[in-house]
Design a protein around this motif. Structure first.
Motif, PDB file in Angstrom:
ATOM      1  N   SER A  82      63.853   5.427  -5.005  1.00 18.05           N
ATOM      2  CA  SER A  82      63.519   6.375  -6.034  1.00 18.05           C
ATOM      3  C   SER A  82      61.844   6.414  -5.239  1.00 18.05           C
ATOM      4  CB  SER A  82      63.357   5.987  -7.347  1.00 18.05           C
ATOM      5  OG  SER A  82      62.652   4.606  -7.354  1.00 18.05           O
ATOM      6  N   VAL A  83      61.271   7.555  -5.607  1.00 12.37           N
ATOM      7  CA  VAL A  83      59.961   7.936  -5.182  1.00 12.37           C
ATOM      8  C   VAL A  83      59.232   8.383  -6.480  1.00 12.37           C
ATOM      9  CG1 VAL A  83      60.777   8.756  -2.749  1.00 12.37           C
ATOM     10  CG2 VAL A  83      60.633  10.600  -4.995  1.00 12.37           C
ATOM     11  N   HIS A  84      57.858   8.279  -6.199  1.00 11.09           N
ATOM     12  CA  HIS A  84      56.822   8.583  -7.080  1.00 11.09           C
ATOM     13  C   HIS A  84      56.202  10.206  -7.084  1.00 11.09           C
ATOM     14  CE1 HIS A  84      54.662   7.491 -10.590  1.00 11.09           C
ATOM     15  NE2 HIS A  84      53.603   7.150  -9.838  1.00 11.09           N
ATOM     16  N   VAL A  85      56.066  11.034  -7.600  1.00 10.92           N
ATOM     17  CA  VAL A  85      55.617  12.306  -7.032  1.00 10.92           C
ATOM     18  C   VAL A  85      54.254  12.490  -8.017  1.00 10.92           C
ATOM     19  CG1 VAL A  85      55.762  14.789  -6.788  1.00 10.92           C
ATOM     20  CG2 VAL A  85      57.622  13.089  -6.692  1.00 10.92           C
ATOM     21  N   THR A  86      53.072  12.353  -7.156  1.00  5.32           N
ATOM     22  CA  THR A  86      51.856  12.584  -7.696  1.00  5.32           C
ATOM     23  C   THR A  86      50.993  13.594  -7.372  1.00  5.32           C
ATOM     24  OG1 THR A  86      50.797  11.052  -6.426  1.00  5.32           O
ATOM     25  CG2 THR A  86      51.901  10.088  -8.269  1.00  5.32           C
TER      26      THR A  86
ATOM     27  N   VAL B 132      54.045  12.088  -2.399  1.00  4.89           N
ATOM     28  CA  VAL B 132      55.432  11.400  -2.509  1.00  4.89           C
ATOM     29  C   VAL B 132      55.313  10.064  -1.971  1.00  4.89           C
ATOM     30  CG1 VAL B 132      57.809  11.588  -2.415  1.00  4.89           C
ATOM     31  CG2 VAL B 132      56.503  13.803  -2.554  1.00  4.89           C
ATOM     32  N   VAL B 133      55.437   9.015  -2.572  1.00 10.58           N
ATOM     33  CA  VAL B 133      55.360   7.788  -2.410  1.00 10.58           C
ATOM     34  C   VAL B 133      56.710   6.959  -2.615  1.00 10.58           C
ATOM     35  CG1 VAL B 133      54.354   5.679  -2.423  1.00 10.58           C
ATOM     36  CG2 VAL B 133      52.865   7.988  -2.435  1.00 10.58           C
ATOM     37  N   ALA B 134      57.159   6.157  -1.698  1.00 10.10           N
ATOM     38  CA  ALA B 134      58.356   5.191  -2.193  1.00 10.10           C
ATOM     39  C   ALA B 134      58.083   4.394  -3.525  1.00 10.10           C
ATOM     40  CB  ALA B 134      58.798   4.559  -0.835  1.00 10.10           C
ATOM     41  N   ARG B 135      58.752   4.468  -4.414  1.00 11.89           N
ATOM     42  CA  ARG B 135      58.605   3.470  -5.627  1.00 11.89           C
ATOM     43  C   ARG B 135      59.159   2.203  -5.428  1.00 11.89           C
ATOM     44  NH1 ARG B 135      61.286   4.453 -10.254  1.00 11.89           N
ATOM     45  NH2 ARG B 135      59.965   3.020 -11.288  1.00 11.89           N
ATOM     46  N   GLU B 136      60.281   2.151  -4.410  1.00 14.42           N
ATOM     47  CA  GLU B 136      60.974   0.804  -3.942  1.00 14.42           C
ATOM     48  C   GLU B 136      61.596   1.280  -2.493  1.00 14.42           C
ATOM     49  OE1 GLU B 136      64.626   0.497  -6.188  1.00 14.42           O
ATOM     50  OE2 GLU B 136      64.127   2.486  -6.697  1.00 14.42           O
ATOM     51  N   SER B 137      62.277   0.591  -2.099  1.00 15.37           N
ATOM     52  CA  SER B 137      62.715   0.836  -0.694  1.00 15.37           C
ATOM     53  C   SER B 137      63.611   2.103  -0.903  1.00 15.37           C
ATOM     54  CB  SER B 137      63.816  -0.712  -0.142  1.00 15.37           C
ATOM     55  OG  SER B 137      63.056  -1.777   0.067  1.00 15.37           O
ATOM     56  N   VAL B 138      63.362   3.008   0.034  1.00 13.89           N
ATOM     57  CA  VAL B 138      64.276   4.404  -0.123  1.00 13.89           C
ATOM     58  C   VAL B 138      64.604   4.604   1.132  1.00 13.89           C
ATOM     59  CG1 VAL B 138      62.194   5.611  -0.015  1.00 13.89           C
ATOM     60  CG2 VAL B 138      64.049   6.629  -1.017  1.00 13.89           C
ATOM     61  N   THR B 139      65.992   5.305   1.165  1.00 11.50           N
ATOM     62  CA  THR B 139      66.567   6.048   2.270  1.00 11.50           C
ATOM     63  C   THR B 139      66.676   7.516   2.125  1.00 11.50           C
ATOM     64  OG1 THR B 139      68.746   5.743   1.718  1.00 11.50           O
ATOM     65  CG2 THR B 139      67.658   4.062   2.983  1.00 11.50           C
ATOM     66  N   ILE B 140      66.138   8.256   3.197  1.00  7.77           N
ATOM     67  CA  ILE B 140      65.977   9.707   2.789  1.00  7.77           C
ATOM     68  C   ILE B 140      66.790  10.632   4.265  1.00  7.77           C
ATOM     69  CG2 ILE B 140      64.472  11.612   3.235  1.00  7.77           C
ATOM     70  CD1 ILE B 140      62.854   9.819   1.087  1.00  7.77           C
ATOM     71  N   ALA B 141      67.380  11.491   3.902  1.00  7.60           N
ATOM     72  CA  ALA B 141      67.682  12.575   4.955  1.00  7.60           C
ATOM     73  C   ALA B 141      66.671  13.876   5.035  1.00  7.60           C
ATOM     74  CB  ALA B 141      69.264  12.949   4.752  1.00  7.60           C
ATOM     75  N   ARG B 142      66.439  13.899   6.139  1.00  2.00           N
ATOM     76  CA  ARG B 142      65.449  15.256   6.289  1.00  2.00           C
ATOM     77  C   ARG B 142      65.932  16.200   6.936  1.00  2.00           C
ATOM     78  NH1 ARG B 142      61.801  16.254  10.215  1.00  2.00           N
ATOM     79  NH2 ARG B 142      62.136  13.925  11.149  1.00  2.00           N
ATOM     80  N   MET B 143      65.966  17.559   6.568  1.00  2.00           N
ATOM     81  CA  MET B 143      66.421  18.739   7.198  1.00  2.00           C
ATOM     82  C   MET B 143      65.432  19.627   7.495  1.00  2.00           C
ATOM     83  SD  MET B 143      69.600  21.477   5.941  1.00  2.00           S
ATOM     84  CE  MET B 143      70.756  20.397   6.252  1.00  2.00           C
ATOM     85  N   SER B 144      65.328  20.410   8.537  1.00  2.00           N
ATOM     86  CA  SER B 144      64.286  21.362   8.984  1.00  2.00           C
ATOM     87  C   SER B 144      64.376  22.499   7.725  1.00  2.00           C
ATOM     88  CB  SER B 144      64.316  22.025  10.338  1.00  2.00           C
ATOM     89  OG  SER B 144      65.651  22.717  10.276  1.00  2.00           O
TER      90      SER B 144
END
Length: 231
Positions: free
Chosen positions: A60-64, A99-111
């Motif tokens: 999960s991530v933290h949006v601030t 956007v900061v990782a709240r814990e270990s996080v995996t993400i797929a990034r697309m253009s």
């Protein structure tokens, strides 16, 4: 940040792609780059110029947002299955939040270009994006209304209820892990002293209880009543 391979099966974790067949998910996977972030690692910063879109596969991530004076305001947390970065991809403007990782996080990034083509070609993905944006607007509208009409103690109760996973059968709910006082304060634009005071009073009244790093809302219905009727 570490780079990771992205496959059709890993994209099943992303809500936007769950209804797509494996062949199409495989095509989309080839357009994505995978990343792994550690806890508290910055993924995006406000005013960044990038326009890529990010799909959360795990964690999960933290949006601030940080004001000019340095005050942190929390918008929301997002977890596996969700997407972020849409606004910049749609309007071409700089990033609007950190956007900061709240814990270990995996993400797929697309253009941005790949994502725009995907929306144009597949109506089911387009519809899911529209529903996501509608939920976001409703959530932000709710917060604006609370800030304009509720007192600080009511906003604290509302945020606790928003964060909790409710068990309607037992009139209880769980927030895991328990948010820090600083985190709660940043979510409703108040100070830690107000959070400490209200949580202390709720604890004395037996409405909430701290257990092994979690926060238990023991009487959800009473907390809802306080949120609506506090003076």
């Amino acid at each position: 940040m570490k780079h990771l391979p992205i496959s059709a099966s890993s994209l099943l974790s992303a809500e936007l792609f769950r209804e797509l067949d494996e062949a199409l998910r495989d095509t989309i996977a080839c357009q994505c780059v995978g990343h792994a972030f550690d806890t508290d690692e910055v993924i995006l910063s406000s005013e960044d110029q990038g326009q890529d879109v990010y799909f959360i596969l795990s964690g999960s991530v933290h949006v601030t947002y940080f004001s000019a004076s340095g005050k942190e305001v929390t918008f929301r947390d997002q977890c596996a299955g969700e997407v972020f970065g849409l606004l910049s991809a749609i309007d071409g403007q700089p990033r609007s939040a950190h956007v900061v990782a709240r814990e270990s996080v995996t993400i797929a990034r697309m253009s941005c270009e790949g994502f725009t083509e995907l929306l144009a070609a597949h109506s089911s993905v387009n519809s899911r994006v529209l529903r996501h944006m509608a939920r976001l607007v409703r959530s932000l509208s709710e917060r604006v209304t609370e800030d304009g009409t509720m007192k600080v103690n009511q906003r604290i109760y509302a945020e606790l209820l928003r964060l909790a996973e409710e068990d309607e059968a037992s009139d209880s709910a769980l927030i895991s892990p328990a948010p820090t006082h600083a985190d709660l304060a940043s979510r409703i634009a108040t100070h830690r002293e107000a959070i400490s005071r209200e949580l202390g009073q709720l604890t004395v009244r037996g409405i909430i209880e701290k257990r092994a790093g979690d926060l238990v809302l023991k009487r959800v219905s009473e907390l809802k009543s306080l949120m609506l009727n506090s003076v």
